[in-house]
Write an enzyme that holds these catalytic residues in place. Structure first.
Site, mmCIF file in Angstrom:
data_model
loop_
_atom_site.group_PDB
_atom_site.id
_atom_site.type_symbol
_atom_site.label_atom_id
_atom_site.label_comp_id
_atom_site.label_asym_id
_atom_site.label_seq_id
_atom_site.Cartn_x
_atom_site.Cartn_y
_atom_site.Cartn_z
ATOM 1 N N ARG A 135 -15.538 2.489 7.669
ATOM 2 C CA ARG A 135 -15.464 1.869 6.334
ATOM 3 C C ARG A 135 -15.407 0.341 6.515
ATOM 4 O O ARG A 135 -14.560 -0.151 7.264
ATOM 5 C CB ARG A 135 -14.226 2.372 5.570
ATOM 6 C CG ARG A 135 -14.274 3.893 5.306
ATOM 7 C CD ARG A 135 -13.253 4.331 4.285
ATOM 8 N NE ARG A 135 -13.618 3.895 2.953
ATOM 9 C CZ ARG A 135 -12.801 3.968 1.905
ATOM 10 N NH1 ARG A 135 -11.580 4.442 2.056
ATOM 11 N NH2 ARG A 135 -13.203 3.562 0.714
ATOM 12 N N ASP A 184 -7.621 -4.669 -0.215
ATOM 13 C CA ASP A 184 -8.308 -4.231 1.002
ATOM 14 C C ASP A 184 -8.618 -5.408 1.914
ATOM 15 O O ASP A 184 -8.783 -5.244 3.121
ATOM 16 C CB ASP A 184 -9.584 -3.474 0.651
ATOM 17 C CG ASP A 184 -9.212 -2.103 0.125
ATOM 18 O OD1 ASP A 184 -8.866 -1.992 -1.059
ATOM 19 O OD2 ASP A 184 -9.205 -1.151 0.928
ATOM 20 N N ASN A 186 -10.519 -5.364 -3.743
ATOM 21 C CA ASN A 186 -9.722 -4.158 -3.997
ATOM 22 C C ASN A 186 -10.607 -3.152 -4.724
ATOM 23 O O ASN A 186 -11.777 -3.428 -5.025
ATOM 24 C CB ASN A 186 -8.463 -4.498 -4.813
ATOM 25 C CG ASN A 186 -7.480 -3.336 -4.843
ATOM 26 O OD1 ASN A 186 -7.160 -2.757 -3.805
ATOM 27 N ND2 ASN A 186 -7.011 -2.952 -6.006
ATOM 28 N N LYS A 187 -10.064 -1.999 -5.007
ATOM 29 C CA LYS A 187 -10.824 -0.903 -5.604
ATOM 30 C C LYS A 187 -11.658 -1.343 -6.796
ATOM 31 O O LYS A 187 -11.189 -2.141 -7.615
ATOM 32 C CB LYS A 187 -9.834 0.200 -6.005
ATOM 33 C CG LYS A 187 -10.423 1.447 -6.592
ATOM 34 C CD LYS A 187 -11.545 2.052 -5.791
ATOM 35 C CE LYS A 187 -11.207 2.350 -4.348
ATOM 36 N NZ LYS A 187 -12.425 2.631 -3.517
ATOM 37 N N ARG A 232 -6.907 7.344 3.503
ATOM 38 C CA ARG A 232 -7.524 6.195 2.842
ATOM 39 C C ARG A 232 -6.441 5.211 2.429
ATOM 40 O O ARG A 232 -5.259 5.496 2.559
ATOM 41 C CB ARG A 232 -8.383 6.638 1.642
ATOM 42 C CG ARG A 232 -7.737 7.730 0.836
ATOM 43 C CD ARG A 232 -7.421 7.556 -0.611
ATOM 44 N NE ARG A 232 -7.136 6.272 -1.107
ATOM 45 C CZ ARG A 232 -5.896 5.831 -1.355
ATOM 46 N NH1 ARG A 232 -4.812 6.562 -1.083
ATOM 47 N NH2 ARG A 232 -5.703 4.643 -1.864
ATOM 48 N N GLY A 233 -6.873 4.063 1.885
ATOM 49 C CA GLY A 233 -5.926 2.988 1.578
ATOM 50 C C GLY A 233 -5.897 2.060 2.786
ATOM 51 O O GLY A 233 -5.778 2.539 3.931
ATOM 52 N N ALA A 234 -6.027 0.753 2.538
ATOM 53 C CA ALA A 234 -6.244 -0.189 3.637
ATOM 54 C C ALA A 234 -5.231 -0.064 4.800
ATOM 55 O O ALA A 234 -5.641 0.102 5.952
ATOM 56 C CB ALA A 234 -6.275 -1.610 3.079
HETATM 57 O O1 MRU Z 1 -11.242 3.612 -1.248
HETATM 58 P P1 MRU Z 1 -9.752 3.602 -1.021
HETATM 59 O O2 MRU Z 1 -9.033 4.688 -1.740
HETATM 60 O O3 MRU Z 1 -9.407 3.526 0.433
HETATM 61 O O4 MRU Z 1 -9.306 2.230 -1.683
HETATM 62 C C1 MRU Z 1 -7.945 1.908 -1.709
HETATM 63 C C2 MRU Z 1 -7.638 0.679 -2.450
HETATM 64 O O5 MRU Z 1 -8.495 0.007 -2.986
HETATM 65 C C3 MRU Z 1 -6.204 0.246 -2.426
HETATM 66 O O6 MRU Z 1 -5.868 -0.406 -3.614
HETATM 67 C C4 MRU Z 1 -5.968 -0.714 -1.268
HETATM 68 O O7 MRU Z 1 -6.493 -0.178 -0.084
HETATM 69 C C5 MRU Z 1 -4.542 -1.035 -1.071
HETATM 70 S S1 MRU Z 1 -3.629 0.331 -0.472
HETATM 71 C C6 MRU Z 1 -2.057 -0.190 -0.154
#
Ligand code: MRU
Length: 344
Positions: A90, A236, A246-247, A47-49
């Site tokens: 996603r 994201d 973002n989250k 996970r994470g963009a």
């Molecule tokens: O749902 P996730 O854990 O994939 O969400 C991640 C985030 O919101 C991060 O802040 C974002 O992807 C940046 S990661 C460098």
């Protein structure tokens, strides 16, 4: 530099660290089927963009390896279906679609099937390496914004786990620490998936960076008490006017930061910037399963059958963002212009 690699191509397979198991256990999965990669992205094992983009690219390379086709046309039809499966995992992080687009473009320009398969793997490795390089650069620019003695609030996890291995928001923090700055981090736990508590805390511990773990609801308290010098988060998707997805919970923090006169920074590579959308309202927000809200550590915490909303991301309007940290430098308002320049 951090040695942690959340995702890696190892002898015809993709090795990922299963982030759903952290911090209790360090479990590595070896994926050899693109469908398993699609499931791993959906289930947030990876996970994470930026990491999702890399995972999609390697997923395409894996899928391509398994295609049996007599002609390039036949191969491309089958590859298109693999790309669609990965694209349906996603919706919010644009890095996923950015990586798939790159991979599809490479496939179309190849001459024959064997050549295209090799080119796809090479492109996925390139995407991985370029992402790491971008993070290293933006972290170095971002570190300039961190003064000695700063306490930095971050949300979710934007570290090595979420990227090619260095991190964006956490990359900036690590770079500041490596320059000898005396810093402290406040990590918000990040309900409901607890990326802050499980992943950011785990990474900060490994990096030996002093930190305090707080719940999301405590952020206003600490911002209002003057305990936080700046906020840094990842992204994201960043659209043309500078609005940022973002989250979930990021928007609250941004407003609270402005209210209390604390700078709010977003750190992200170019692969997170989507100039095809003009404002944050157009960004698709992922809605995840109700169980993420009604269960905590496998234990039900709400009456059965309650109505639940679970948007995984929110939009922070650009007016709350003091600066965006990119691999080309730190940019500010007017974002419509500064983002265009960065993407040239
Ligand atoms: O749902 P996730 O854990 O994939 O969400 C991640 C985030 O919101 C991060 O802040 C974002 O992807 C940046 S990661 C460098």
């Amino acid at each position: 530099m951090s040695k942690l690699k959340a995702i890696e191509w190892v002898s015809s397979k993709v090795r990922i660290i299963d982030q759903t198991m952290l911090p209790r256990e360090e479990v590595y999965l070896e994926l050899s089927d693109y469908r398993d990669m699609a499931s791993a992205i959906k289930e947030m094992r990876i996970r994470g963009a930026p990491a999702i983009g890399i995972a999609a690219a390697y997923g395409m390379a894996l899928g391509a390896q398994g295609i049996e086709a007599k002609s390039k046309e036949d191969f491309l039809v089958k590859l298109r279906s693999i790309s669609e499966t990965l694209a349906a995992t996603r919706p919010t992080a644009v890095n996923l679609f950015w990586a798939l687009e790159r991979m599809n473009r490479v496939a179309e320009t190849g001459n024959d099937v064997a050549e295209i398969k090799a080119a796809l793997l090479a492109e996925a490795k390139r995407i991985d390496a370029e992402n790491e390089e971008a993070d290293r650069k933006l972290s170095s620019y971002g570190a300039e914004l961190i003064k000695d003695g700063f306490t930095i609030l971050t949300h979710c996890n934007a570290g090595a786990l979420a990227t090619a291995g260095y991190g964006t928001a956490l990359g900036v923090i690590k770079a500041a620490k490596r320059r000898g700055k005396n810093i402290h981090v406040f990590a918000a736990e990040t309900r409901p998936r607890l990326q802050g508590a499980r992943l950011t805390a785990w990474e900060l511990k490994q990096e030996d960076i002093p930190f305090t773990l707080i719940t999301d609801t405590m952020t206003g308290h600490f911002l209002s008490r003057g305990k936080i010098d700046c906020v840094i988060v990842g992204a994201d998707r960043i659209v043309a006017n500078g609005d940022v997805a973002n989250k979930i919970g990021t928007y609250n923090i941004a407003i609270l930061a402005m209210e209390n006169g604390v700078p709010f920074y977003v750190a992200a590579p170019n692969s997170t910037i989507d100039l095809s959308l003009s404002s944050g309202e157009e960004i698709p927000i992922e809605e995840r399963s109700p169980e993420e809200v009604t269960y905590f550590g496998g234990v039900p915490i709400a009456p059965e059958g309650v109505q639940v909303a679970n948007p995984a991301f929110d939009i922070t309007p650009h007016r709350y963002i003091s600066a965006i940290i990119t691999e080309q430098g730190v940019i500010r308002e007017p974002y419509v212009e500064s983002l265009k320049k960065v993407m040239k």
